[in-house]
Design a protein around this motif. Structure first.
Motif, mmCIF file in Angstrom:
data_model
loop_
_atom_site.group_PDB
_atom_site.id
_atom_site.type_symbol
_atom_site.label_atom_id
_atom_site.label_comp_id
_atom_site.label_asym_id
_atom_site.label_seq_id
_atom_site.Cartn_x
_atom_site.Cartn_y
_atom_site.Cartn_z
ATOM 1 N N PHE A 619 0.859 -1.182 0.000
ATOM 2 C CA PHE A 619 0.000 0.000 0.000
ATOM 3 C C PHE A 619 0.896 1.234 0.000
ATOM 4 O O PHE A 619 2.120 1.143 0.016
ATOM 5 C CB PHE A 619 -0.950 -0.004 1.200
ATOM 6 C CG PHE A 619 -0.276 0.053 2.539
ATOM 7 C CD1 PHE A 619 -0.158 1.252 3.223
ATOM 8 C CD2 PHE A 619 0.246 -1.103 3.121
ATOM 9 C CE1 PHE A 619 0.467 1.305 4.460
ATOM 10 C CE2 PHE A 619 0.863 -1.058 4.361
ATOM 11 C CZ PHE A 619 0.981 0.162 5.031
ATOM 12 N N GLY A 620 0.249 2.429 -0.009
ATOM 13 C CA GLY A 620 0.988 3.682 -0.126
ATOM 14 C C GLY A 620 0.808 4.272 -1.506
ATOM 15 O O GLY A 620 0.370 3.607 -2.457
ATOM 16 N N ASP A 621 1.139 5.568 -1.623
ATOM 17 C CA ASP A 621 0.960 6.262 -2.905
ATOM 18 C C ASP A 621 1.729 5.597 -4.032
ATOM 19 O O ASP A 621 1.278 5.586 -5.181
ATOM 20 C CB ASP A 621 1.383 7.727 -2.770
ATOM 21 C CG ASP A 621 0.453 8.507 -1.853
ATOM 22 O OD1 ASP A 621 -0.688 8.049 -1.650
ATOM 23 O OD2 ASP A 621 0.868 9.562 -1.352
ATOM 24 N N THR A 622 2.888 5.058 -3.715
ATOM 25 C CA THR A 622 3.687 4.367 -4.745
ATOM 26 C C THR A 622 3.941 2.913 -4.340
ATOM 27 O O THR A 622 4.953 2.326 -4.719
ATOM 28 C CB THR A 622 5.030 5.099 -4.957
ATOM 29 O OG1 THR A 622 5.733 5.168 -3.705
ATOM 30 C CG2 THR A 622 4.811 6.515 -5.478
ATOM 31 N N CYS A 623 3.008 2.316 -3.583
ATOM 32 C CA CYS A 623 3.104 0.918 -3.129
ATOM 33 C C CYS A 623 4.404 0.667 -2.369
ATOM 34 O O CYS A 623 4.937 -0.451 -2.363
ATOM 35 C CB CYS A 623 3.004 -0.059 -4.319
ATOM 36 S SG CYS A 623 1.535 0.171 -5.334
ATOM 37 N N GLU A 624 4.938 1.729 -1.740
ATOM 38 C CA GLU A 624 6.229 1.608 -1.076
ATOM 39 C C GLU A 624 6.134 0.899 0.269
ATOM 40 O O GLU A 624 7.153 0.479 0.828
ATOM 41 C CB GLU A 624 6.846 3.000 -0.880
ATOM 42 C CG GLU A 624 6.196 3.878 0.192
ATOM 43 C CD GLU A 624 4.927 4.570 -0.269
ATOM 44 O OE1 GLU A 624 4.397 5.407 0.463
ATOM 45 O OE2 GLU A 624 4.465 4.245 -1.394
ATOM 46 N N LYS A 625 4.945 0.726 0.789
ATOM 47 C CA LYS A 625 4.781 0.101 2.105
ATOM 48 C C LYS A 625 4.267 -1.327 1.920
ATOM 49 O O LYS A 625 3.245 -1.526 1.281
ATOM 50 C CB LYS A 625 3.811 0.906 2.963
ATOM 51 C CG LYS A 625 4.254 2.343 3.201
ATOM 52 C CD LYS A 625 3.242 3.097 4.031
ATOM 53 C CE LYS A 625 3.620 4.556 4.185
ATOM 54 N NZ LYS A 625 4.902 4.730 4.885
ATOM 55 N N CYS A 626 4.993 -2.286 2.489
ATOM 56 C CA CYS A 626 4.561 -3.681 2.375
ATOM 57 C C CYS A 626 5.337 -4.533 3.373
ATOM 58 O O CYS A 626 6.350 -5.162 3.029
ATOM 59 C CB CYS A 626 4.770 -4.204 0.945
ATOM 60 S SG CYS A 626 4.098 -5.871 0.708
ATOM 61 N N PRO A 627 4.894 -4.577 4.627
ATOM 62 C CA PRO A 627 5.617 -5.367 5.628
ATOM 63 C C PRO A 627 5.647 -6.855 5.313
ATOM 64 O O PRO A 627 6.564 -7.558 5.737
ATOM 65 C CB PRO A 627 4.841 -5.086 6.921
ATOM 66 C CG PRO A 627 4.094 -3.818 6.663
ATOM 67 C CD PRO A 627 3.782 -3.830 5.202
ATOM 68 N N THR A 628 4.622 -7.358 4.608
ATOM 69 C CA THR A 628 4.528 -8.807 4.384
ATOM 70 C C THR A 628 5.122 -9.248 3.060
ATOM 71 O O THR A 628 5.078 -10.433 2.733
ATOM 72 C CB THR A 628 3.049 -9.233 4.437
ATOM 73 O OG1 THR A 628 2.307 -8.520 3.433
ATOM 74 C CG2 THR A 628 2.455 -8.932 5.802
ATOM 75 N N CYS A 629 5.655 -8.334 2.275
ATOM 76 C CA CYS A 629 6.233 -8.715 0.992
ATOM 77 C C CYS A 629 7.542 -9.469 1.219
ATOM 78 O O CYS A 629 8.271 -9.191 2.190
ATOM 79 C CB CYS A 629 6.492 -7.484 0.131
ATOM 80 S SG CYS A 629 4.964 -6.747 -0.495
ATOM 81 N N PRO A 630 7.861 -10.418 0.316
ATOM 82 C CA PRO A 630 9.092 -11.204 0.490
ATOM 83 C C PRO A 630 10.340 -10.340 0.535
ATOM 84 O O PRO A 630 11.306 -10.678 1.207
ATOM 85 C CB PRO A 630 9.096 -12.131 -0.744
ATOM 86 C CG PRO A 630 7.647 -12.212 -1.151
ATOM 87 C CD PRO A 630 7.059 -10.869 -0.825
ATOM 88 N N ASP A 631 10.357 -9.236 -0.183
ATOM 89 C CA ASP A 631 11.560 -8.408 -0.250
ATOM 90 C C ASP A 631 11.551 -7.287 0.770
ATOM 91 O O ASP A 631 12.395 -6.403 0.740
ATOM 92 C CB ASP A 631 11.714 -7.811 -1.647
ATOM 93 C CG ASP A 631 10.539 -6.909 -1.999
ATOM 94 O OD1 ASP A 631 9.471 -7.058 -1.363
ATOM 95 O OD2 ASP A 631 10.700 -6.056 -2.884
ATOM 96 N N ALA A 632 10.568 -7.301 1.709
ATOM 97 C CA ALA A 632 10.463 -6.195 2.660
ATOM 98 C C ALA A 632 11.694 -6.120 3.542
ATOM 99 O O ALA A 632 12.253 -5.044 3.766
ATOM 100 C CB ALA A 632 9.197 -6.355 3.507
ATOM 101 N N CYS A 633 12.126 -7.275 4.070
ATOM 102 C CA CYS A 633 13.289 -7.268 4.953
ATOM 103 C C CYS A 633 14.546 -6.836 4.203
ATOM 104 O O CYS A 633 15.377 -6.099 4.741
ATOM 105 C CB CYS A 633 13.497 -8.646 5.574
ATOM 106 S SG CYS A 633 12.250 -9.063 6.837
ATOM 107 N N GLY A 634 14.685 -7.287 2.953
ATOM 108 C CA GLY A 634 15.856 -6.913 2.171
ATOM 109 C C GLY A 634 15.889 -5.424 1.878
ATOM 110 O O GLY A 634 16.945 -4.785 1.923
#
Length: 797
Positions: A619-634
């Protein structure tokens, strides 16, 4: 009939505007310049001869800026505005006494002229100042009923004491005196023969008193205060029958009999009303047969007594307030404590009145008057006189603190000499008959000063004065005025070029787009075999058959063509950079680029200038927020490295600050029990483990909580490892030997048990077995047994 139809249709368009609240001027209701002006103050009329389309009806009334866009020259526009002209404005005075006391000015300006267009609000400012050392006239009106006897004794020397106190406040003070009881008639007073000369006849407590009277003026206003004392010394109380008194009769006469009382025009007027009971009100007089309402006039005979006491009813509160205000008189109710609430309610109904509590014997009367005077002088309140019904006034007071107070026309807690101002807004709700002029007055309560306001109305158009009868512009069969023709009966058309009979059914086919369809699509009139389209408050209707308009296109959020296109005959023509049926879709993708330079952070697609996130949890204006995405930690790891340890791909300070804006909290011990936080781990260059959590707050901020330092294990000790290995080997050997020993022991015991069993059988055979046969050779048996025995012993060992 034709004119009636046009007016009916115009009324429908007006109703449509009311519902849609669009362009009020183009509601279709204005058939003349004067009608246009009265619709709304923003409307203007174009009187230019050649203006607008010949195929449009009623196009001359519109907003001024729209008329200019359509080619109307400024000097042909009729759009008067409301205006204010100050006629007289002399400066405010600072002192009230002395040689200039007759020219004291406490309100500015003094005269204003207004020119009003209906609905067009205008305003002006009024300033008021209570000047220092202003002359004061005080008239003391006392209840002389029997219950006030002790009060009369107290004020015997009131004049001298009161004058001394008032001269501390003003150098020009005058004092007057009057008294009242009640109407000398039944049932208000004792009227029997034995009471005519002495109403107290037979009353043991006070056997002698004077006959009852309504109002008696005893001393005109004078600066000779000893005269006041003399008059008070002469007075005697009277006696009436009922509890209420006739004090309101006395107040009214003291207010309107200006010459008898001696009120000065240039003085501050105080009327002190002292009583210990309630007053009679209007309609109470009917109890004595008095049905004639009070006329509000002065009725004083040659003895300075109220001659209308037994002829007219008591005055009403409204009449009392009107006369007090008209004569600039402040009324002070000096009443006993039990009556305070009643008279306090009267002050809300009579402007310019105050109420003070009077002691039972009037001992505090001097302080009471001084306090009331100071209270009155600390307030300024504006009143409006003779306000025309079609005018609306609103006030905004600006008092000593300088803060505007909308809706208020009063300032309090003022000091003598303070200046306050009031902004007065005024607008007219309609147009009176031509040439009508009206006026009203604004004045502070209790002041002689006033502001006179004259009003005229701007409801007529200047072009009307140039009306031409039987004008050639109208085919000599109509009246040309303000750019349009008013045709004689039986003629139609913009130039009166057609007769009504020419609009027969055989000519109407030219105004139909196809057989069976409405004439001019129902959005215009067929005049002289061509469609004249109605003007709509929604926009422009045009086309040969009025089939097109500029307002029927698709909308987005109520905005035609999203504001990014033009409506042409029902279709949106989008501006550059926009697409779609309603032009709401932008082709620009710059708003979809995230801080890392990717479109929608690589987690979505850009549609109409906005990101549509396709990655679950993004989510976010540019989909920049995603705690559950696989690449979030990276992704967040790089920010941890650059922000905390100045290392990693983003170690450049400017790049790190630009891309890593999340809040980072460092802790000694990392809590991992938060269900909304994602635990992230990574191995550093020196084989340590870094831990942090990533979460999104409700306010939209990303929060990273990280350990201050990575977790690193200690290097192993060589000797410890060696001992551990040797010990492990020995332990394993011992365990194996123990297992082997256990197995052997179990096996031997089984074999020994078998041997014992066999030996028992042999002994049994040798001793008692009847079937036993002696072996042939003893040597062989012994040898055989001996071998067996040796064999067993060898196995045991």
């Amino acid at each position: 009939v034709h004119q009636k139809e046009r007016r009916t249709k115009a009324l429908c368009f007006t109703l449509c505007f009311t519902l849609t609240r669009l362009n009020v001027c183009m509601s279709g209701s204005a058939l003349s310049c004067e009608e246009c002006l009265i619709i709304h103050p923003s409307c203007a009329w174009c009187a230019q001869e050649k203006f607008g389309s010949a195929r449009t009806l009623m196009s001359r009334c519109d907003l001024r800026q729209n008329l200019q866009k359509r080619g109307c020259e400024a000097h042909h526009m009729e759009s008067p505005r409301s205006s204010t002209k100050v006629v007289k404005s002399e400066p405010l005075s600072s002192k009230g006494s002395g040689p200039t006391q007759y020219d004291v000015i406490q309100i500015m300006p003094q005269k204003i002229s207004l020119s009003l267009r209906p609905g067009d609000q205008t305003s002006f400012k009024v300033q008021v100042r209570q000047v220092e050392d202003y002359p004061v006239d005080l008239y003391y009106l006392m209840d002389l009923s029997l219950s006030m006897k002790d009060d009369l004794d107290t004020i015997r020397n009131l004049g001298t004491k009161l004058a001394d106190e008032m001269r501390k406040l003003t150098s020009n003070f005058r004092l007057g005196f009057g008294s009242f009881v009640d109407k000398n008639m039944s049932p208000f007073s004792y009227t029997a023969r034995k009471y005519q000369d002495n109403p107290c006849n037979g009353y043991k407590l006070f056997p002698s008193c004077v006959p009852s009277f309504g109002f008696r003026h005893l001393l005109s206003l004078t600066d000779k205060v000893d005269r006041f004392n003399e008059e008070v010394q002469k007075q005697m109380v009277s006696r009436n029958r009922d509890a209420p008194e006739g004090g309101f009769d006395a107040i009214l006469q003291a207010a309107v009999c200006k010459e008898r009382i001696g009120w000065r025009k240039e003085a501050f007027h105080l009327l002190v009303f002292a009583t210990d009971d309630v007053p009679h009100l209007a309609l109470d007089g009917k109890l004595g047969g008095l049905v004639q309402p009070h006329d509000g006039e002065c009725h004083m005979n040659e003895k300075n007594e109220y001659s209308g006491s037994t002829n007219m009813d008591y005055p009403s509160l409204a009449l009392l307030g009107e006369k007090l205000a008209a004569n600039n008189i402040y009324l002070i109710f000096a009443v006993t404590k039990r009556l305070y609430v009643i008279y306090k309610n009267f002050t809300a109904l009579i402007p310019g009145t105050t109420v003070e509590i009077l002691d039972q014997d009037s001992k505090n009367i001097i302080q009471l008057i001084v306090n009331a005077y100071n209270s009155i002088r600390s307030k300024v309140e504006l009143t409006v006189w003779d306000q025309p019904e079609d005018l609306s006034l609103s006030f905004t007071a600006t008092c000593q603190d300088g803060q505007p107070l909308p809706g208020l026309r009063k300032c309090a807690d003022l000091k003598i000499g303070d200046t306050v101002s009031f902004d007065v807004s005024i607008d007219a709700r309609g147009c009176p008959a031509p040439g009508t002029q009206q006026s009203f007055t604004i004045k502070p309560v209790g002041f002689k000063d006033r502001l006179e306001v004259s009003v005229d109305y701007r409801c007529a158009c200047g072009c009307t004065d140039q009306t031409q009868a039987n004008s050639t512009h109208c085919s000599s069969i109509g009246q040309y005025t303000c750019g349009i023709c008013h045709c004689d009966p039986g003629y139609l058309g913009a130039r009166c070029e057609c007769q009504e009979g020419e609009a027969g059914s055989m000519y109407l086919s030219a105004c139909r787009q196809a057989e069976g369809m409405q004439i001019c699509g129902g959005r215009g009139e067929c005049s002289c075999n061509q469609c004249l389209c109605y003007e709509s408050e929604f926009g422009k209707i045009y086309g040969t058959f009025c089939e097109c308009d500029d307002f029927s296109c698709a909308r987005h959020k109520g905005i035609l063509c999203s504001g990014h296109g033009e409506c042409h005959c029902g279709e949106c023509k989008c501006h550059a950079g926009y697409i779609g049926d309603n032009c709401n879709c932008s082709t620009d993708t710059s708003s979809c680029v995230s801080d890392d330079g990717q479109i929608c952070s690589g987690r979505g697609s850009c549609a109409c200038g906005r990101c549509q996130c396709t990655e679950p949890g993004a989510f976010g204006d540019t989909c920049e927020k995603c705690p559950t995405c696989p690449d979030a930690c990276g992704t967040k790891r790089e920010c941890i490295e650059c922000r905390l340890f100045s290392s990693g791909r983003l170690s450049d300070n400017q790049t790190c600050q630009r891309l890593c804006k999340d809040e980072i909290i460092t802790v000694e011990t990392l809590k991992t029990d938060d269900p909304n936080a994602v635990l992230c781990l990574y191995k550093t260059e020196n084989e340590c483990v870094m831990k942090f959590t990533y979460s999104e707050h409700a306010n939209g901020m990303s929060v990273l909580t990280a350990l201050k330092e990575p977790e690193c294990g200690a290097a192993p000790d060589a000797m410890t490892v060696l001992l551990a290995v040797v010990g492990s080997i020995l332990l394993v050997g011992i365990v194996l030997l123990a297992i082997w020993k256990l197995v052997i022991t179990v096996h031997d015991r089984r074999e020994f048990a078998r041997f014992q069993s066999a030996r028992s059988r042999a002994r049994y055979e040798m001793a008692s077995n009847p079937l036993y046969k002696q072996p042939i050779s003893n040597d062989y048996v012994e040898t055989d047994f001996s071998m067996y025995s040796k064999s067993y012993n060898g196995a045991a060992h």
